[in-house]
Scaffold this motif. Structure first.
Motif, PDB file in Angstrom:
ATOM      1  N   SER A  56       0.848  -1.205   0.000  1.00  0.00           N
ATOM      2  CA  SER A  56       0.000   0.000   0.000  1.00  0.00           C
ATOM      3  C   SER A  56       0.878   1.247   0.000  1.00  0.00           C
ATOM      4  O   SER A  56       2.083   1.165   0.263  1.00  0.00           O
ATOM      5  CB  SER A  56      -0.917   0.034   1.241  1.00  0.00           C
ATOM      6  OG  SER A  56      -0.149   0.264   2.405  1.00  0.00           O
ATOM      7  N   GLY A  57       0.222   2.385  -0.254  1.00  0.00           N
ATOM      8  CA  GLY A  57       0.950   3.657  -0.180  1.00  0.00           C
ATOM      9  C   GLY A  57       1.396   3.934   1.256  1.00  0.00           C
ATOM     10  O   GLY A  57       2.475   4.484   1.483  1.00  0.00           O
ATOM     11  N   SER A  58       0.578   3.549   2.206  1.00  0.00           N
ATOM     12  CA  SER A  58       0.930   3.760   3.613  1.00  0.00           C
ATOM     13  C   SER A  58       2.172   2.942   3.978  1.00  0.00           C
ATOM     14  O   SER A  58       3.079   3.431   4.658  1.00  0.00           O
ATOM     15  CB  SER A  58      -0.234   3.327   4.515  1.00  0.00           C
ATOM     16  OG  SER A  58      -1.393   4.030   4.167  1.00  0.00           O
ATOM     17  N   TRP A  87      -2.281  13.407   4.374  1.00  0.00           N
ATOM     18  CA  TRP A  87      -2.982  12.186   4.762  1.00  0.00           C
ATOM     19  C   TRP A  87      -2.310  11.626   6.008  1.00  0.00           C
ATOM     20  O   TRP A  87      -1.093  11.750   6.167  1.00  0.00           O
ATOM     21  CB  TRP A  87      -2.890  11.182   3.600  1.00  0.00           C
ATOM     22  CG  TRP A  87      -3.709   9.954   3.810  1.00  0.00           C
ATOM     23  CD1 TRP A  87      -3.252   8.695   4.093  1.00  0.00           C
ATOM     24  CD2 TRP A  87      -5.129   9.849   3.750  1.00  0.00           C
ATOM     25  NE1 TRP A  87      -4.294   7.827   4.202  1.00  0.00           N
ATOM     26  CE2 TRP A  87      -5.473   8.519   4.002  1.00  0.00           C
ATOM     27  CE3 TRP A  87      -6.156  10.781   3.510  1.00  0.00           C
ATOM     28  CZ2 TRP A  87      -6.784   8.064   4.020  1.00  0.00           C
ATOM     29  CZ3 TRP A  87      -7.465  10.326   3.531  1.00  0.00           C
ATOM     30  CH2 TRP A  87      -7.771   8.981   3.780  1.00  0.00           C
ATOM     31  N   THR A 132       3.917  16.003   1.173  1.00  0.00           N
ATOM     32  CA  THR A 132       2.873  15.464   0.296  1.00  0.00           C
ATOM     33  C   THR A 132       2.628  16.426  -0.859  1.00  0.00           C
ATOM     34  O   THR A 132       2.527  17.635  -0.636  1.00  0.00           O
ATOM     35  CB  THR A 132       1.555  15.322   1.088  1.00  0.00           C
ATOM     36  OG1 THR A 132       1.766  14.416   2.149  1.00  0.00           O
ATOM     37  CG2 THR A 132       0.430  14.813   0.208  1.00  0.00           C
ATOM     38  N   ASP A 158       5.805  12.390  -0.743  1.00  0.00           N
ATOM     39  CA  ASP A 158       4.662  11.499  -0.769  1.00  0.00           C
ATOM     40  C   ASP A 158       3.836  11.923  -1.980  1.00  0.00           C
ATOM     41  O   ASP A 158       3.152  12.948  -1.952  1.00  0.00           O
ATOM     42  CB  ASP A 158       3.851  11.613   0.529  1.00  0.00           C
ATOM     43  CG  ASP A 158       2.614  10.722   0.514  1.00  0.00           C
ATOM     44  OD1 ASP A 158       2.100  10.461  -0.590  1.00  0.00           O
ATOM     45  OD2 ASP A 158       2.159  10.315   1.590  1.00  0.00           O
ATOM     46  N   GLU A 161      -0.941  11.207  -4.341  1.00  0.00           N
ATOM     47  CA  GLU A 161      -2.093  11.873  -4.958  1.00  0.00           C
ATOM     48  C   GLU A 161      -1.726  12.562  -6.271  1.00  0.00           C
ATOM     49  O   GLU A 161      -2.539  13.289  -6.827  1.00  0.00           O
ATOM     50  CB  GLU A 161      -2.655  12.924  -3.979  1.00  0.00           C
ATOM     51  CG  GLU A 161      -3.154  12.303  -2.686  1.00  0.00           C
ATOM     52  CD  GLU A 161      -3.758  13.313  -1.723  1.00  0.00           C
ATOM     53  OE1 GLU A 161      -3.827  14.500  -2.058  1.00  0.00           O
ATOM     54  OE2 GLU A 161      -4.158  12.894  -0.632  1.00  0.00           O
ATOM     55  N   SER A 182       0.611   5.574  -4.377  1.00  0.00           N
ATOM     56  CA  SER A 182      -0.426   4.603  -3.988  1.00  0.00           C
ATOM     57  C   SER A 182      -1.154   4.131  -5.227  1.00  0.00           C
ATOM     58  O   SER A 182      -1.460   4.925  -6.121  1.00  0.00           O
ATOM     59  CB  SER A 182      -1.433   5.260  -3.035  1.00  0.00           C
ATOM     60  OG  SER A 182      -2.564   4.422  -2.887  1.00  0.00           O
ATOM     61  N   HIS A 187      -7.151   5.951  -6.700  1.00  0.00           N
ATOM     62  CA  HIS A 187      -5.979   6.740  -7.081  1.00  0.00           C
ATOM     63  C   HIS A 187      -5.873   6.690  -8.623  1.00  0.00           C
ATOM     64  O   HIS A 187      -6.741   6.133  -9.277  1.00  0.00           O
ATOM     65  CB  HIS A 187      -4.726   6.215  -6.372  1.00  0.00           C
ATOM     66  CG  HIS A 187      -4.712   6.610  -4.920  1.00  0.00           C
ATOM     67  ND1 HIS A 187      -3.813   7.502  -4.391  1.00  0.00           N
ATOM     68  CD2 HIS A 187      -5.537   6.268  -3.904  1.00  0.00           C
ATOM     69  CE1 HIS A 187      -4.082   7.685  -3.110  1.00  0.00           C
ATOM     70  NE2 HIS A 187      -5.117   6.936  -2.781  1.00  0.00           N
TER      71      HIS A 187
END
Ligand SMILES: Cc1ncc(COP(=O)(O)O)c(C=O)c1O
Length: 390
Positions: A56-58, A87, A132, A158, A161, A182, A187
């Motif tokens: 995942s992006g996280s 985020w 971000t 990051d 997005e 992500s 997305h």
């Protein structure tokens, strides 16, 4: 209803059919050749030496910071500047790994951190900035890059997005040492769940390979495995279960890898559609003096994630929120607002000494509505009309 996410995949039916066929014939569904090929194609498209696919992006954010700690470029207790408008899982790994977040306010016109807001923050002794790129936008990334170089600060992006956005001839995600992406549903393109870490740095990439999977050496090149085994006096038998550094299991599956390879072929098409829609929304919003204008002249491509509407007063915010909701358009807050006001931030960091005024303003007087590559002409026209003066 115009929903934020229309489907799981771009070209949904074709992709689902291809996925079903793939699953039926695949011998192995854990991380393998499909993931590797997706990494190769992503790195090529992004113009970076390495891309590492994760779950995942996280997890991309967590794995990246862990790898920087493991190779000693960061150490526990270091101060890491983060965007206040972001985020949660851009900031949570900073806390989880014993680093200290320093929240930096954004500019109202770009929604992003600028050199000015960086310098205004209590900016001494910042070891890294992990910013971000919000909703497809950025501030002047060349200037931030120079600021980081001048201050000997690691610059991380990051870019979850903002896949495909471009400024000064460079894709967002290519300004810093490394960047994260992500591929979650909604997305720019989806592998159901997924994230990517891009860098040109070989030492960092080698550590990322280990942090993604248990801290073992299995995914390293042979000569690098040999070097590590020699240093630690490990023979090839025991190397199977030798764990060299702190790690996770953040591996994607071949299902995600296959989907990545299916969807990446539409990268340009998806970015072009989001950009086109954005330009039409932006033109309409610029004519409406109830709304705060967005500054994007410095950007060549705005691969917009969702369209922000920021109202000049609280009353106008209520008015436009109702207008969009009544028209059956799904709207949401502009990501997480000022992160320093979120419960988790107050719990672990405490009350911020200084207010991130602009992020707070955007949170209280802004919302976003859908922009995705599957909006129909009718839907775009309706959204454009809603941006007109009340
Ligand atoms: C800026 C940013 N970073 C990280 C993430 C987390 O990505 P994922 O949902 O793949 O974990 C998101 C999710 O929307 C995001 O917007």
């Amino acid at each position: 209803m115009i929903k934020l996410m229309k489907s799981t995949f771009y070209k949904e039916e074709k992709t689902k059919k291809a996925l079903a066929d793939f699953i039926l014939q695949a011998e192995m569904l854990s991380m393998g050749a499909e993931c590797k090929e997706f990494e190769r194609r992503f790195a090529e498209k992004q113009g970076r030496k390495y891309a590492l696919f994760v779950s995942s992006g996280s997890m991309a954010n967590l794995v990246l910071l862990q790898a920087l700690l493991n190779i000693g470029r960061l150490k526990r207790g270091d101060r890491v500047a983060v965007s206040s408008l972001t985020w949660a899982t851009n900031i949570m790994p900073v806390l989880q790994l014993g680093l200290v977040p320093v929240a930096i306010d954004c500019e109202k016109e770009t929604l992003n951190v600028s050199v000015k807001t960086l310098e205004k923050a209590d900016g001494t002794d910042i070891k890294a900035i992990f910013l971000t790129n919000v909703l497809g936008f950025s501030d002047d990334m060349s200037a931030i890059k120079k600021w980081a170089e001048r201050n000997g600060t690691i610059f991380l992006e990051d870019n979850c997005e903002s896949l495909g956005s471009k400024m000064h001839g460079t894709l967002l995600g290519n300004f810093g040492l490394a960047s994260t992406f992500s591929t979650y549903v909604g997305h720019h393109f989806s592998t159901i769940e997924g994230g990517m870490i891009c860098t040109d740095d070989e030492e960092l990439h080698d550590m990322l390979l280990m942090v993604r999977a248990h801290g073992w050496d299995r995914n390293l090149a042979e000569e690098k495995q040999k070097k590590l085994r020699d240093i630690h006096g490990v023979d090839d038998f025991f190397a199977k279960y030798t764990f060299y550094d702190l790690a996770y299991n953040a591996r994607p599956t071949e299902i995600n890898g296959f989907l990545g390879n299916e969807q990446i072929q539409y990268w340009d098409e998806i970015v072009a559609k989001r950009e086109d829609n954005f330009r039409r929304f932006q033109e309409a919003a610029a004519l409406n003096d109830d709304l705060l204008p967005l500054e994007v002249d410095h950007m060549e491509v705005v691969s917009n994630f969702a369209m922000p509407v920021i109202c000049k007063t609280q009353e106008l915010f209520e008015l436009y929120r109702k207008k969009f909701s009544d028209a059956q358009v799904e709207i949401r807050p502009i990501i997480a607002g000022d992160m320093t006001k979120q419960p988790f931030y107050k719990k672990y960091v405490g009350e911020a000494a200084e207010e991130c005024e602009n992020a707070r303003f955007i949170h209280e007087q802004g919302f976003y509505f859908p922009n995705n590559s599957e909006l129909t002409e009718e839907e775009v026209q309706l959204l454009v009309s809603l941006l007109g003066k009340k």
